[in-house]
Design an enzyme around this catalytic site. Structure first.
Site, PDB file in Angstrom:
ATOM      1  N   ASN A   1     -32.068  24.219-116.383  1.00 58.87           N
ATOM      2  CA  ASN A   1     -33.409  23.898-115.926  1.00 58.87           C
ATOM      3  C   ASN A   1     -33.397  23.502-114.445  1.00 58.87           C
ATOM      4  O   ASN A   1     -32.344  23.458-113.812  1.00 58.87           O
ATOM      5  CB  ASN A   1     -34.015  22.798-116.805  1.00 58.87           C
ATOM      6  CG  ASN A   1     -35.503  22.975-117.003  1.00 58.87           C
ATOM      7  OD1 ASN A   1     -36.214  23.391-116.103  1.00 58.87           O
ATOM      8  ND2 ASN A   1     -35.975  22.635-118.194  1.00 58.87           N
TER       9      ASN A   1
ATOM     10  N   HIS B   1     -12.634  12.031-104.883  1.00 57.60           N
ATOM     11  CA  HIS B   1     -12.041  11.471-103.664  1.00 57.60           C
ATOM     12  C   HIS B   1     -10.970  10.463-104.048  1.00 57.60           C
ATOM     13  O   HIS B   1     -11.068   9.811-105.094  1.00 57.60           O
ATOM     14  CB  HIS B   1     -13.115  10.778-102.815  1.00 57.60           C
ATOM     15  CG  HIS B   1     -14.193  11.721-102.379  1.00 57.60           C
ATOM     16  ND1 HIS B   1     -14.088  12.476-101.243  1.00 57.60           N
ATOM     17  CD2 HIS B   1     -15.371  12.048-102.946  1.00 57.60           C
ATOM     18  CE1 HIS B   1     -15.165  13.237-101.128  1.00 57.60           C
ATOM     19  NE2 HIS B   1     -15.962  12.989-102.148  1.00 57.60           N
TER      20      HIS B   1
ATOM     21  N   GLY C   1     -31.688  16.012-119.640  1.00 60.39           N
ATOM     22  CA  GLY C   1     -32.062  15.864-118.246  1.00 60.39           C
ATOM     23  C   GLY C   1     -31.436  14.648-117.575  1.00 60.39           C
ATOM     24  O   GLY C   1     -31.340  13.577-118.157  1.00 60.39           O
TER      25      GLY C   1
ATOM     26  N   THR D   1     -17.909  10.254-118.554  1.00 54.10           N
ATOM     27  CA  THR D   1     -16.685   9.938-117.823  1.00 54.10           C
ATOM     28  C   THR D   1     -15.436  10.386-118.560  1.00 54.10           C
ATOM     29  O   THR D   1     -14.357  10.391-117.981  1.00 54.10           O
ATOM     30  CB  THR D   1     -16.590   8.422-117.580  1.00 54.10           C
ATOM     31  OG1 THR D   1     -16.542   7.761-118.848  1.00 54.10           O
ATOM     32  CG2 THR D   1     -17.774   7.912-116.771  1.00 54.10           C
TER      33      THR D   1
ATOM     34  N   ARG E   1     -21.159   7.041-124.529  1.00 51.78           N
ATOM     35  CA  ARG E   1     -20.386   6.651-125.712  1.00 51.78           C
ATOM     36  C   ARG E   1     -20.921   7.423-126.909  1.00 51.78           C
ATOM     37  O   ARG E   1     -22.120   7.727-126.972  1.00 51.78           O
ATOM     38  CB  ARG E   1     -20.539   5.165-125.977  1.00 51.78           C
ATOM     39  CG  ARG E   1     -19.872   4.283-124.940  1.00 51.78           C
ATOM     40  CD  ARG E   1     -20.037   2.796-125.327  1.00 51.78           C
ATOM     41  NE  ARG E   1     -19.241   1.914-124.517  1.00 51.78           N
ATOM     42  CZ  ARG E   1     -19.535   1.527-123.283  1.00 51.78           C
ATOM     43  NH1 ARG E   1     -20.608   1.976-122.701  1.00 51.78           N
ATOM     44  NH2 ARG E   1     -18.756   0.696-122.631  1.00 51.78           N
TER      45      ARG E   1
END
Length: 183
Positions: free
Chosen positions: A77, A107, A134, A157, A172
């Protein structure tokens, strides 16, 4: 860069590659949904590979484009960002909501190393039939299994198992497995 080693983003070859991607993105982002032939012609110049059908709503943004590989029936989208300093692979039938960020760029954590201006990346793999809500952010090195659901606004993550549903910051599990059984 593709291997995940430190690299210098100001390398002239990389700058030229990003400039090319920006030019093609500008043209693509000026199209409308009905301009299917023109969009495919532009995607052929930008994206590493994609299956058809494939729908990428404009605008969308990439670093290089060539490191992005999309399966058949991928839907993305408006406003998605794909920082592809490493490969991004997205499986068949995956649907991605507006303003999702898929970020392979990273980085160094050490301030002195970061000050050198060198950076690195880690690839992202997203399986088939995944739904990403979204505003979700997928961080470097993550793998998302087939049939998983990523809640809107989630920051992913860590890897997500096939069939699992994750949400939150950091994301989670809120369900596991193909039946969506609550955990």
């Amino acid at each position: 860069m593709l291997s995940g080693a430190l690299y210098d983003a100001s390398d002239p070859e990389l700058v030229a590659d990003r400039t090319h991607a920006q030019q093609v993105m500008r043209a693509y982002n000026a199209t409308i949904d009905a301009e299917v032939t023109l969009r495919h012609s532009l995607l052929d110049q930008l994206i590493g590979s994609y299956g058809t059908p494939c729908e990428l709503r404009a605008p969308f943004y990439v670093d290089y484009g060539r490191n992005i590989h999309l399966g058949r029936g991928v839907f993305m989208n408006f406003g998605c960002v794909l920082l592809d300093v490493c490969e991004i692979r997205i499986g068949d039938g995956t649907e991605i909501g507006p303003y999702v960020q898929i970020l392979t760029a990273d980085h160094p954590r050490d301030p002195a190393a970061r000050a050198s201006g060198r950076e690195f990346g880690r690839p992202i793999t997203i399986g088939a039939q995944v739904w990403i809500g979204g505003g979700a952010i997928i961080l470097p090195g993550v793998t998302i299994g087939d049939g998983a659901t990523i809640g809107a606004g989630a920051i992913v993550t860590r890897d997500v198992a096939a069939g699992a549903t994750v949400a939150g910051n950091p994301a989670r599990p809120i369900t596991t497995g193909p039946t969506g059984t609550a955990s």
